[in-house]
Design a protein around this motif. Structure first.
Motif, PDB file in Angstrom:
ATOM      1  N   PHE A 141       0.799  -1.223   0.000  1.00  0.00           N
ATOM      2  CA  PHE A 141       0.000   0.000   0.000  1.00  0.00           C
ATOM      3  C   PHE A 141       0.835   1.277   0.000  1.00  0.00           C
ATOM      4  N   ARG A 142       1.903   1.322   0.748  1.00  0.00           N
ATOM      5  CA  ARG A 142       2.749   2.514   0.698  1.00  0.00           C
ATOM      6  C   ARG A 142       3.495   2.624  -0.635  1.00  0.00           C
ATOM      7  N   PRO A 143       4.034   1.527  -1.171  1.00  0.00           N
ATOM      8  CA  PRO A 143       4.592   1.628  -2.528  1.00  0.00           C
ATOM      9  C   PRO A 143       3.560   2.040  -3.569  1.00  0.00           C
ATOM     10  N   ALA A 144       2.334   1.523  -3.453  1.00  0.00           N
ATOM     11  CA  ALA A 144       1.291   1.907  -4.405  1.00  0.00           C
ATOM     12  C   ALA A 144       0.973   3.395  -4.284  1.00  0.00           C
ATOM     13  N   LEU A 145       0.934   3.902  -3.058  1.00  0.00           N
ATOM     14  CA  LEU A 145       0.676   5.320  -2.852  1.00  0.00           C
ATOM     15  C   LEU A 145       1.756   6.172  -3.509  1.00  0.00           C
ATOM     16  N   ALA A 146       3.002   5.786  -3.299  1.00  0.00           N
ATOM     17  CA  ALA A 146       4.104   6.533  -3.904  1.00  0.00           C
ATOM     18  C   ALA A 146       3.993   6.518  -5.421  1.00  0.00           C
ATOM     19  N   ALA A 147       3.699   5.347  -5.975  1.00  0.00           N
ATOM     20  CA  ALA A 147       3.563   5.248  -7.427  1.00  0.00           C
ATOM     21  C   ALA A 147       2.390   6.087  -7.928  1.00  0.00           C
ATOM     22  N   ARG A 148       1.262   5.981  -7.252  1.00  0.00           N
ATOM     23  CA  ARG A 148       0.067   6.730  -7.668  1.00  0.00           C
ATOM     24  C   ARG A 148       0.325   8.234  -7.706  1.00  0.00           C
ATOM     25  N   ASP A 149       1.046   8.722  -6.708  1.00  0.00           N
ATOM     26  CA  ASP A 149       1.264  10.166  -6.579  1.00  0.00           C
ATOM     27  C   ASP A 149       2.542  10.648  -7.251  1.00  0.00           C
ATOM     28  N   GLY A 150       3.304   9.732  -7.831  1.00  0.00           N
ATOM     29  CA  GLY A 150       4.549  10.125  -8.481  1.00  0.00           C
ATOM     30  C   GLY A 150       5.586  10.634  -7.504  1.00  0.00           C
ATOM     31  N   LYS A 151       5.564  10.086  -6.292  1.00  0.00           N
ATOM     32  CA  LYS A 151       6.483  10.521  -5.239  1.00  0.00           C
ATOM     33  C   LYS A 151       7.420   9.381  -4.847  1.00  0.00           C
ATOM     34  N   PRO A 152       8.477   9.713  -4.124  1.00  0.00           N
ATOM     35  CA  PRO A 152       9.406   8.660  -3.714  1.00  0.00           C
ATOM     36  C   PRO A 152       8.797   7.757  -2.658  1.00  0.00           C
ATOM     37  N   TYR A 153       9.148   6.504  -2.733  1.00  0.00           N
ATOM     38  CA  TYR A 153       8.761   5.557  -1.698  1.00  0.00           C
ATOM     39  C   TYR A 153       9.918   5.413  -0.727  1.00  0.00           C
ATOM     40  N   GLU A 154       9.647   5.727   0.529  1.00  0.00           N
ATOM     41  CA  GLU A 154      10.645   5.603   1.582  1.00  0.00           C
ATOM     42  C   GLU A 154      10.260   4.417   2.466  1.00  0.00           C
ATOM     43  N   PRO A 155      11.072   3.363   2.493  1.00  0.00           N
ATOM     44  CA  PRO A 155      10.731   2.207   3.332  1.00  0.00           C
ATOM     45  C   PRO A 155      10.561   2.608   4.789  1.00  0.00           C
ATOM     46  N   GLY A 156       9.594   1.992   5.438  1.00  0.00           N
ATOM     47  CA  GLY A 156       9.316   2.268   6.843  1.00  0.00           C
ATOM     48  C   GLY A 156       9.361   1.002   7.671  1.00  0.00           C
ATOM     49  N   GLU A 157       8.897   1.120   8.894  1.00  0.00           N
ATOM     50  CA  GLU A 157       8.934   0.008   9.846  1.00  0.00           C
ATOM     51  C   GLU A 157       7.532  -0.247  10.357  1.00  0.00           C
ATOM     52  N   ILE A 158       7.108  -1.506  10.319  1.00  0.00           N
ATOM     53  CA  ILE A 158       5.787  -1.878  10.808  1.00  0.00           C
ATOM     54  C   ILE A 158       5.884  -2.213  12.294  1.00  0.00           C
ATOM     55  N   PRO A 159       5.129  -1.514  13.152  1.00  0.00           N
ATOM     56  CA  PRO A 159       5.197  -1.791  14.587  1.00  0.00           C
ATOM     57  C   PRO A 159       4.506  -3.105  14.936  1.00  0.00           C
ATOM     58  N   ASP A 160       5.069  -3.816  15.884  1.00  0.00           N
ATOM     59  CA  ASP A 160       4.505  -5.098  16.325  1.00  0.00           C
ATOM     60  C   ASP A 160       3.656  -4.850  17.559  1.00  0.00           C
ATOM     61  N   GLY A 161       2.362  -4.699  17.347  1.00  0.00           N
ATOM     62  CA  GLY A 161       1.459  -4.541  18.471  1.00  0.00           C
ATOM     63  C   GLY A 161       0.411  -3.475  18.236  1.00  0.00           C
ATOM     64  N   PHE A 162      -0.442  -3.318  19.217  1.00  0.00           N
ATOM     65  CA  PHE A 162      -1.547  -2.368  19.185  1.00  0.00           C
ATOM     66  C   PHE A 162      -1.055  -0.969  19.540  1.00  0.00           C
ATOM     67  N   TYR A 163      -1.621   0.039  18.880  1.00  0.00           N
ATOM     68  CA  TYR A 163      -1.380   1.420  19.284  1.00  0.00           C
ATOM     69  C   TYR A 163      -2.583   2.280  18.892  1.00  0.00           C
ATOM     70  N   LEU A 164      -2.577   3.504  19.393  1.00  0.00           N
ATOM     71  CA  LEU A 164      -3.655   4.453  19.128  1.00  0.00           C
ATOM     72  C   LEU A 164      -3.103   5.695  18.461  1.00  0.00           C
ATOM     73  N   VAL A 165      -3.949   6.310  17.637  1.00  0.00           N
ATOM     74  CA  VAL A 165      -3.648   7.608  17.046  1.00  0.00           C
ATOM     75  C   VAL A 165      -4.656   8.607  17.602  1.00  0.00           C
ATOM     76  N   GLY A 166      -4.172   9.497  18.477  1.00  0.00           N
ATOM     77  CA  GLY A 166      -5.008  10.549  19.016  1.00  0.00           C
ATOM     78  C   GLY A 166      -4.986  11.775  18.120  1.00  0.00           C
ATOM     79  N   ASP A 167      -5.720  12.787  18.519  1.00  0.00           N
ATOM     80  CA  ASP A 167      -5.809  14.030  17.762  1.00  0.00           C
ATOM     81  C   ASP A 167      -4.818  15.032  18.349  1.00  0.00           C
ATOM     82  N   SER A 168      -3.831  15.439  17.570  1.00  0.00           N
ATOM     83  CA  SER A 168      -2.818  16.363  18.076  1.00  0.00           C
ATOM     84  C   SER A 168      -3.407  17.714  18.468  1.00  0.00           C
TER      85      SER A 168
END
Length: 318
Positions: free
Chosen positions: A195-222
């Motif tokens: 999905f991240r490589p597809a996003l980069a391709a779709r938008d014509g932007k660079p794909y930067e490899p990332g790290e998938i976290p092992d476990g549950f987490y939350l995204v709050g509102d900054s």
């Protein structure tokens, strides 16, 4: 949900060369979108997996059809589950799942909560559950909708995603009365492999490899992080499955970890589902279904536990 840092055009071409659709460095046109769509095959059934469960819940809920997605030759009715004992003097708790159709426990965790836990809140809160916002993507185990649009970047006025627009229309009359909104998601290995490589391709932007976290987490509102609320949800889920640790940079998916298992994003400016109401308490769950330490049943249970903890906190604090 990560942002992609800038890079050079040559880097972009090198990083994107492996993606089979599009020209590196150039955004997709309608031609590439059509090519991508032609590669998406139905792998599971919305009717069998989701609508059949909703039908069993009709005695307990008012089932509201809030839209229909006509993606010829397919057509998908959109349903929400609404408390039968709805009262205007009670706080409203909103549960959404399946904004990204491939994030399975978001859908089935919402349904599990509906099956097992909503009776606990009768007479105390109004509950509204939209369990599968993106059924076309659910069937194809994909992040995007039929137009290669990410619904979870599209919750804004004049949304280009029909899934997002339909949910916003459903919520609009209730927006000011929602006390808590929890949006159920997953972070998967396929985020990094597809999905991240597809996003980069779709938008014509660079794909930067990332790290998938092992476990549950939350995204709050900054903009309104509500740290005590976020930590209460994490504590409840920790009884069901493990919490993702920070990486070597003190981050999860490129965002600073502000408490165990918690990061924050500007949800409204990014067009995320968690920003569609004026809820005092709002969060996005992220379950990791590919962990060898978690089963599908645990992932669904973790989502349901997160919902219960979020409602319990909201009712206690008001």
């Amino acid at each position: 949900m990560p942002a992609f840092p800038p890079s050079t055009q040559s880097d972009a071409m090198t990083a994107q060369a492996f993606y089979p659709i599009g020209t590196p460095g150039q955004p997709w046109t309608a031609i590439e979108v059509a090519q991508w769509r032609s590669t998406q095959a139905r792998q599971r059934s919305y009717e069998a997996d989701v609508l059949s469960v909703i039908d069993t819940l009709r005695p307990s809920f008012e089932v509201v059809q809030y839209g229909r997605l006509d993606y010829a030759p397919d057509s998908y009715p959109l349903f929400a589950l609404k408390s039968r004992d709805w009262r205007d003097d009670l706080p409203t708790m909103l549960v959404t799942g399946g904004v990204h159709g491939y994030e399975t426990s978001g859908v089935h965790g919402a349904l599990l909560f509906a099956q097992r836990h909503t009776a606990d809140y009768a007479g105390r809160a109004n509950v509204l559950i939209a369990p599968c916002i993106s059924p076309w993507a659910y069937e194809r185990i994909h992040r995007w909708n039929v137009d290669a649009i990410d619904p979870n970047r599209s919750f804004r006025d004049d949304s280009p995603a029909r899934e997002s627009a339909a949910l916003m229309q459903l919520i609009a009359p209730l927006r000011a009365g929602v006390l808590m909104h929890i949006d159920l998601h997953e972070t998967t290995d396929s985020d990094e492999s597809e999905f991240r490589p597809a996003l980069a391709a779709r938008d014509g932007k660079p794909y930067e490899p990332g790290e998938i976290p092992d476990g549950f987490y939350l995204v709050g509102d900054s903009e309104d992080p509500q740290p005590e609320f976020q930590q209460a949800v994490v504590a409840a889920v920790a009884l069901v499955t493990h919490i993702a640790p920070a990486d070597a940079n003190g981050e999860i998916i490129g965002a600073t970890v502000v408490a165990p298992g918690v990061i924050n994003y500007p949800v409204r400016s990014l067009g995320l589902c968690a920003g569609i109401t004026d809820a005092r308490y709002r969060t996005t769950t992220e379950v990791y279904p590919d962990s060898p330490r978690a089963t599908p049943e645990q992932c669904n249970a973790a989502q349901a536990a997160a919902v219960c903890a979020a409602i319990d906190f909201a009712l206690a604090k008001g």
